[in-house]
Design a protein around this motif. Structure first.
Motif, PDB file in Angstrom:
ATOM      1  N   ASN A   9       0.828  -1.204   0.000  1.00 37.03           N
ATOM      2  CA  ASN A   9       0.000   0.000   0.000  1.00 37.03           C
ATOM      3  C   ASN A   9       0.861   1.252   0.000  1.00 37.03           C
ATOM      4  N   GLN A  38      -0.103   0.587  -4.364  1.00 34.32           N
ATOM      5  CA  GLN A  38      -1.064  -0.419  -4.783  1.00 34.32           C
ATOM      6  C   GLN A  38      -2.271  -0.418  -3.855  1.00 34.32           C
ATOM      7  N   SER A  39      -3.451  -0.565  -4.444  1.00 35.00           N
ATOM      8  CA  SER A  39      -4.654  -0.620  -3.626  1.00 35.00           C
ATOM      9  C   SER A  39      -4.847  -2.033  -3.097  1.00 35.00           C
ATOM     10  N   THR A  40      -5.685  -2.160  -2.111  1.00 35.20           N
ATOM     11  CA  THR A  40      -5.987  -3.464  -1.550  1.00 35.20           C
ATOM     12  C   THR A  40      -6.612  -4.367  -2.604  1.00 35.20           C
ATOM     13  N   ASP A  41      -7.488  -3.809  -3.457  1.00 35.70           N
ATOM     14  CA  ASP A  41      -8.097  -4.606  -4.519  1.00 35.70           C
ATOM     15  C   ASP A  41      -7.040  -5.139  -5.483  1.00 35.70           C
TER      16      ASP A  41
END
Length: 107
Positions: free
Chosen positions: A87, A91-94
């Protein structure tokens, strides 16, 4: 029961500010009344006893709810160290989940 129901409910509602929770506390209080019915003859001021039992039950329930809320908050705020570093890289969690799912073997 009918004589004290609204009395107990008003005390519980004063503490909880939640109608459903106050109704549950009323039930709990009257279960205690039934459980200790043999000892009620020793109670000199039944109004004070009912008020104390309702207050104590309300405070216990509020403490339980606060503890549950704190536990849920810490649980939902928890992230594995790999997610935290990813993160921080933007980068996103998805995206992380999709990447992890793509690495799984087909079933």
């Amino acid at each position: 029961f009918y004589h004290y129901k609204s009395y107990v409910y008003s005390i519980a509602l004063k503490f909880t500010h939640e109608e459903t929770l106050a109704e549950e506390i009323v039930q709990d209080v009257f279960v205690r009344v039934w459980k200790y019915r043999d000892k009620l003859t020793e109670v000199q001021d039944i109004d004070a006893w009912m008020r104390t039992v309702t207050k104590n039950r309300s405070l216990t329930e509020l403490k339980r709810l606060a503890k549950d809320a704190a536990g849920k908050k810490s649980y939902f705020n928890w992230q594995p160290a790999a997610w935290q570093s990813a993160n921080s890289n933007g980068q996103s969690t998805d995206q992380l989940l999709q990447k992890a799912i793509s690495r799984l073997t087909p079933q």
